[in-house]
Design an enzyme around this catalytic site. Sequence first.
Site, PDB file in Angstrom:
ATOM      1  N   PHE A 229     -29.154 -16.856 -24.453  1.00 36.02           N
ATOM      2  CA  PHE A 229     -27.415 -16.906 -24.064  1.00 36.02           C
ATOM      3  C   PHE A 229     -28.404 -18.832 -23.871  1.00 36.02           C
ATOM      4  CE2 PHE A 229     -26.828 -12.763 -21.650  1.00 36.02           C
ATOM      5  CZ  PHE A 229     -25.161 -12.748 -22.654  1.00 36.02           C
TER       6      PHE A 229
ATOM      7  N   CYS B 170     -33.925 -15.659 -23.911  1.00 32.00           N
ATOM      8  CA  CYS B 170     -34.191 -15.025 -25.524  1.00 32.00           C
ATOM      9  C   CYS B 170     -35.044 -15.533 -25.914  1.00 32.00           C
ATOM     10  CB  CYS B 170     -33.657 -14.173 -25.475  1.00 32.00           C
ATOM     11  SG  CYS B 170     -32.292 -13.349 -24.584  1.00 32.00           S
TER      12      CYS B 170
ATOM     13  N   LYS C  46     -35.311  -4.601 -32.145  1.00 32.27           N
ATOM     14  CA  LYS C  46     -35.517  -4.305 -30.999  1.00 32.27           C
ATOM     15  C   LYS C  46     -34.751  -2.883 -30.726  1.00 32.27           C
ATOM     16  CE  LYS C  46     -33.542  -8.456 -29.052  1.00 32.27           C
ATOM     17  NZ  LYS C  46     -34.315  -9.750 -30.227  1.00 32.27           N
TER      18      LYS C  46
ATOM     19  N   HIS D 275     -34.901  -4.911 -25.815  1.00 37.38           N
ATOM     20  CA  HIS D 275     -34.586  -6.029 -26.082  1.00 37.38           C
ATOM     21  C   HIS D 275     -35.469  -6.795 -24.394  1.00 37.38           C
ATOM     22  CE1 HIS D 275     -33.418 -10.254 -25.871  1.00 37.38           C
ATOM     23  NE2 HIS D 275     -32.327 -10.129 -25.914  1.00 37.38           N
TER      24      HIS D 275
ATOM     25  N   HIS E 129     -32.768 -11.640 -34.958  1.00 36.72           N
ATOM     26  CA  HIS E 129     -32.363 -12.063 -33.005  1.00 36.72           C
ATOM     27  C   HIS E 129     -31.962  -9.964 -33.059  1.00 36.72           C
ATOM     28  CE1 HIS E 129     -32.748 -12.895 -29.437  1.00 36.72           C
ATOM     29  NE2 HIS E 129     -31.109 -12.252 -28.852  1.00 36.72           N
TER      30      HIS E 129
ATOM     31  N   GLU F 257     -25.502 -13.475 -36.682  1.00 40.91           N
ATOM     32  CA  GLU F 257     -26.805 -14.441 -37.407  1.00 40.91           C
ATOM     33  C   GLU F 257     -26.675 -13.803 -38.664  1.00 40.91           C
ATOM     34  OE1 GLU F 257     -29.641 -12.013 -35.429  1.00 40.91           O
ATOM     35  OE2 GLU F 257     -31.507 -13.541 -36.926  1.00 40.91           O
TER      36      GLU F 257
END
Length: 414
Positions: free
Chosen positions: A398, A170, A334, A339, A302, A313
């Site tokens: 990830f 990502c 998002k 996403h 994010h 975050e």
Amino acid sequence: MAASSGGVGERRVVISGMGAVSAAGVGAAALWTAARDGVSQIRPLVTEYPYDGRIRIAAQVPGFDPSQYLEKALLTFCDPFTQFTLVAADEAVAQAGFAREELSGPRVGVIVGSGIGGMTTIDNGLRHYYQERIRPDPFSVPRLIPSAAPTTLGMRYSANGPTFALGSACSSASQAVGLGAQMIRFGLMDRAIVGGAEACVINGTIRAWEGLRVMTPDFCRPFSMGRNGMSLGEGAAVFVLETLESAQKRGHAPLCELAGYGTTSDAKDFVRPDLDGMIGAMQAALADAGLGPEAIDYLNAHGTATHANDVTEAAAIGRVFGERAAHLPVSSTKPIHGHALGASAGLELALTIRALQEQIAPPTINFLGFDPRCPIDAVPNEARRVEIRTAMSNSFAFGGINAALIVRALAGEA
């Protein structure tokens, strides 16, 4: 150890053009309008084959007909993720004011990130082989490899400089943009076409994501009370980079300066983010830009709406920005574009640039109330007019690959 230029590399890099394909349709303007107005592009899932999973929503590109934008002969070699890339790139190049031949030659590079690559081609080939005993299409390999997007783009513009794919899940698009900027700074090339693309909203992929239990069946609500996961998306975002000096010489007004890039690796867990890794990426981007945290006026997070990301975050933002974290406008877009994995950071950078241009922080929609575990100003539900001179965009992947980009206004410099 965070990676940044540490101030080395004197050439200033600007973003001269950008293009996007997203669930809002073709064009960066459509994406910005949806984000600014808080109109979600997540709709009922549409698949070629019957889908038996629990998650029935996604942010898919609506009514996309590649033959409207690309030559028929080219489509034979293009998986949808490459099609999205080419269409977004053509928009970016046009906005940058370049004729096709002006982006040719050995000093022009192409870097495109993707989390997976040609997933539709992979899925079709495996189904044909295992179920129907039919040999995969002879052009399957050149379509499915992640480098198909940058190499096809390089052929389109005859760009002979450094050309490669970048796979960081990502954060792929952020890494592609940041690395392209670094290579221009250090003189490895003069111009670059960079960005990210993904097209994997298909049966097998959605089922795999469902297995991770990070998908919401209804509403994506980053940093909000009641959040229960993310929605998959697809698309591409592409940017044209060059030096400030180059843009000034040809009389082109860039969109902004790409001032900072920082990246780190957690090196700890396959799916769970690490606080120190996120902090390190943001601090590295600030150091790269030669700025303190007080210089950031807006942050595009994010913000996946998963428990693990949002709490971590928010804590990382708190550690980097201190007392300002409670008042710094932070939004996750998002819930608008989904996403989009390898494309997501590119879509978010495009929105960060438009936020800078329009002096508007887009909203975090579907927000039900502040979660005390996420003590940040998430710009809930409605866009906010904000004085923005410098903005940051976060991407956390990830595997613990983190990246942050910083863009800065160029008033009076071009």
